[in-house]
Design a protein around this motif. Sequence first.
Motif, mmCIF file in Angstrom:
data_model
loop_
_atom_site.group_PDB
_atom_site.id
_atom_site.type_symbol
_atom_site.label_atom_id
_atom_site.label_comp_id
_atom_site.label_asym_id
_atom_site.label_seq_id
_atom_site.Cartn_x
_atom_site.Cartn_y
_atom_site.Cartn_z
ATOM 1 N N THR A 1 39.522 34.617 30.137
ATOM 2 C CA THR A 1 38.251 35.256 29.778
ATOM 3 C C THR A 1 38.080 36.593 30.494
ATOM 4 O O THR A 1 37.681 37.603 29.894
ATOM 5 C CB THR A 1 37.080 34.326 30.131
ATOM 6 O OG1 THR A 1 37.209 33.102 29.404
ATOM 7 C CG2 THR A 1 35.746 34.986 29.788
ATOM 8 N N SER B 1 37.292 34.432 49.492
ATOM 9 C CA SER B 1 37.326 33.492 48.361
ATOM 10 C C SER B 1 38.749 33.081 48.033
ATOM 11 O O SER B 1 39.017 31.915 47.692
ATOM 12 C CB SER B 1 36.652 34.118 47.136
ATOM 13 O OG SER B 1 37.344 35.282 46.711
ATOM 14 N N SER C 1 36.902 30.025 40.258
ATOM 15 C CA SER C 1 35.834 30.903 39.740
ATOM 16 C C SER C 1 35.319 31.841 40.818
ATOM 17 O O SER C 1 34.892 32.964 40.533
ATOM 18 C CB SER C 1 34.686 30.064 39.178
ATOM 19 O OG SER C 1 34.132 29.234 40.196
ATOM 20 N N ASN C 2 35.370 31.403 42.083
ATOM 21 C CA ASN C 2 34.931 32.279 43.184
ATOM 22 C C ASN C 2 35.830 33.503 43.307
ATOM 23 O O ASN C 2 35.377 34.606 43.620
ATOM 24 C CB ASN C 2 34.926 31.511 44.500
ATOM 25 C CG ASN C 2 33.854 30.440 44.540
ATOM 26 O OD1 ASN C 2 33.001 30.403 43.673
ATOM 27 N ND2 ASN C 2 33.909 29.583 45.545
ATOM 28 N N TYR D 1 40.141 29.313 48.325
ATOM 29 C CA TYR D 1 40.808 28.661 47.196
ATOM 30 C C TYR D 1 42.181 28.139 47.617
ATOM 31 O O TYR D 1 42.611 27.049 47.213
ATOM 32 C CB TYR D 1 40.934 29.649 46.041
ATOM 33 C CG TYR D 1 41.651 29.068 44.833
ATOM 34 C CD1 TYR D 1 41.070 28.077 44.060
ATOM 35 C CD2 TYR D 1 42.924 29.515 44.496
ATOM 36 C CE1 TYR D 1 41.721 27.540 42.956
ATOM 37 C CE2 TYR D 1 43.595 28.992 43.397
ATOM 38 C CZ TYR D 1 42.982 28.009 42.629
ATOM 39 O OH TYR D 1 43.640 27.479 41.549
ATOM 40 N N GLN E 1 35.533 40.544 40.215
ATOM 41 C CA GLN E 1 34.598 41.261 39.352
ATOM 42 C C GLN E 1 33.618 42.086 40.180
ATOM 43 O O GLN E 1 33.279 43.223 39.813
ATOM 44 C CB GLN E 1 33.836 40.254 38.477
ATOM 45 C CG GLN E 1 32.931 40.885 37.430
ATOM 46 C CD GLN E 1 33.701 41.646 36.362
ATOM 47 O OE1 GLN E 1 34.875 41.341 36.106
ATOM 48 N NE2 GLN E 1 33.069 42.644 35.767
ATOM 49 N N GLN F 1 39.338 30.633 32.709
ATOM 50 C CA GLN F 1 38.566 31.642 33.434
ATOM 51 C C GLN F 1 39.332 32.960 33.551
ATOM 52 O O GLN F 1 38.770 34.038 33.333
ATOM 53 C CB GLN F 1 38.209 31.113 34.827
ATOM 54 C CG GLN F 1 37.110 30.067 34.819
ATOM 55 C CD GLN F 1 36.797 29.555 36.207
ATOM 56 O OE1 GLN F 1 37.621 29.679 37.120
ATOM 57 N NE2 GLN F 1 35.618 28.984 36.397
ATOM 58 N N ASP G 1 36.461 26.829 44.352
ATOM 59 C CA ASP G 1 36.997 26.905 42.991
ATOM 60 C C ASP G 1 37.603 28.279 42.737
ATOM 61 O O ASP G 1 37.275 29.274 43.396
ATOM 62 C CB ASP G 1 35.887 26.641 41.971
ATOM 63 C CG ASP G 1 35.371 25.210 42.054
ATOM 64 O OD1 ASP G 1 36.159 24.339 42.500
ATOM 65 O OD2 ASP G 1 34.205 24.990 41.703
ATOM 66 N N ILE H 1 37.574 34.860 40.825
ATOM 67 C CA ILE H 1 37.281 35.722 39.676
ATOM 68 C C ILE H 1 35.994 36.503 39.916
ATOM 69 O O ILE H 1 35.917 37.713 39.658
ATOM 70 C CB ILE H 1 37.176 34.881 38.396
ATOM 71 C CG1 ILE H 1 38.540 34.281 38.029
ATOM 72 C CG2 ILE H 1 36.650 35.738 37.234
ATOM 73 C CD1 ILE H 1 39.582 35.284 37.639
ATOM 74 N N GLN H 2 34.966 35.831 40.419
ATOM 75 C CA GLN H 2 33.695 36.508 40.671
ATOM 76 C C GLN H 2 33.843 37.595 41.735
ATOM 77 O O GLN H 2 33.250 38.667 41.631
ATOM 78 C CB GLN H 2 32.649 35.476 41.105
ATOM 79 C CG GLN H 2 32.217 34.529 39.993
ATOM 80 C CD GLN H 2 31.311 33.418 40.498
ATOM 81 O OE1 GLN H 2 30.965 33.366 41.676
ATOM 82 N NE2 GLN H 2 30.934 32.520 39.595
ATOM 83 N N GLN I 1 40.725 24.747 33.372
ATOM 84 C CA GLN I 1 39.538 25.559 33.648
ATOM 85 C C GLN I 1 39.922 26.882 34.325
ATOM 86 O O GLN I 1 39.385 27.937 34.001
ATOM 87 C CB GLN I 1 38.578 24.777 34.542
ATOM 88 C CG GLN I 1 37.295 25.548 34.889
ATOM 89 C CD GLN I 1 36.396 24.762 35.811
ATOM 90 O OE1 GLN I 1 36.705 23.626 36.173
ATOM 91 N NE2 GLN I 1 35.286 25.359 36.185
ATOM 92 N N ASP I 2 40.868 26.836 35.259
ATOM 93 C CA ASP I 2 41.320 28.061 35.921
ATOM 94 C C ASP I 2 41.974 29.010 34.926
ATOM 95 O O ASP I 2 41.759 30.233 34.970
ATOM 96 C CB ASP I 2 42.311 27.722 37.036
ATOM 97 C CG ASP I 2 41.648 26.946 38.161
ATOM 98 O OD1 ASP I 2 40.396 26.918 38.208
ATOM 99 O OD2 ASP I 2 42.380 26.383 38.985
#
Length: 441
Positions: free
Chosen positions: A201, A383, A395-396, A387, A402, A198, A393, A398-399, A194-195
């Motif tokens: 992507t 974040s 995803s935090n 992690y 971004q 992400q 996660d 990456i967010q 999943q990491d």
Amino acid sequence: MHHTNTQIGSYFVSRLTAALIPLGLAITLVSLPASAQQTEGFTPEGLIQEILQLNPGLAAQRLETLAREEQIVSAGALDDPRVNYAIAPASIGDNIPSALGDTLGVRQVIQLSQNFPWAGKRQLRTEVAQAQSTAAHLMTQDLQLQLIAAGRRHWASWWDVHQALTINREQQQLLTEQEKVIETQYASGSGLQQDLLQVQTARIQADHRDIVLEQQARRVRARINALRNRPTAAELAATEEQPQPPTLPADTVLHSWLEEANPALRGARAEADAARADRDLTYKNDFPDVQVNVGYNELWNASDLRLQVGVSVNIPLDFGKRSARKAASDYQLNSARTDIQYLHNQLLSELEQALSRAEEAQHAIELCREQLIPIAQQSLTASQSDYQEGIADFSNVIQAEQALLEARLLLSRSMADQYQAHAEIDRLVGGRLWPFEFSGH
């Protein structure tokens, strides 16, 4: 899992530190006054000088203005005198009493005439030409201001797209290196798929954004080169100068400048002056013109009868044509005067919209510098730390990355928007906000 996150997190700490150092420097430079920055490469002043010197549309308008100036002299001039010459064919070979006729062997009639318009017509024709010349001058000024504003807008877009490319490529590099680390961990069985998905992507999105920005730069370059009268694909240097628009005075001052200095509005008033003078001339045409004639007629044998002087006038009968012309001139004058009010309202509306865009951009700039970017930096650090500790996660991370990217892009876009809004305001107020000295001929 905690061990894996610690390894990846440690790497992220080092990469984040490396990424935030140039970011901090960029934000510091954005906050510096213009006098403290290096100005190199492609400058807005240099671009505007090129546009005003090379733009063919402006050159054509300048020639039109010169043509209008030349027409002023001829507008009030008298018509050319006319010479009429005739012979009597049946008199060929006769005994002609005059020495000239006897020499030529034929009787002749020679007449010189000159038309004199009714008093005031020549003056009104001159007034029409002068008003049209003034309007042409103001059209040239308006076009020049439009080109200056366009140059500043496109320069700001050129700066912004390169800022965005720089920011996005830093993001691409960070995501690529993150992907390598996570891919290695996943291959060894200590990372999560999943990491990896992400970060892949996010990296694909950054790659696509780079292509979009490259094409945007291509379009901006084409617009700039069109203004410079150069091939659309001609290379342009990058710009290091930060957008630094002038400070706006009070709205009442800007409105006053628009009323006094906007060349389009002044040109509309000049067109109304021309329509008024043309209307007066149309009404003046109800009075006849006078033609003075001086002639020599050899058809008379007596020499004292041969010299003739006369006057002729036209009879200004209506037959519907004169009243129609006067009605048309009235309509044209009223139309020109109505155009002034319409244009005035349009310009005020455009000024209000530009002021709104400038205020919105200023708010966004302050928001980015004082809140969004600092918070995004703190969020990314937090974040990443969470992690690393295994309590959040990936995803935090990456967010948060971004969010920081978007905040940086918003700051760049807002600085360009503010610069462009001020360029439009300057055009509307006749160049008084942002004076520019053209060094060409």
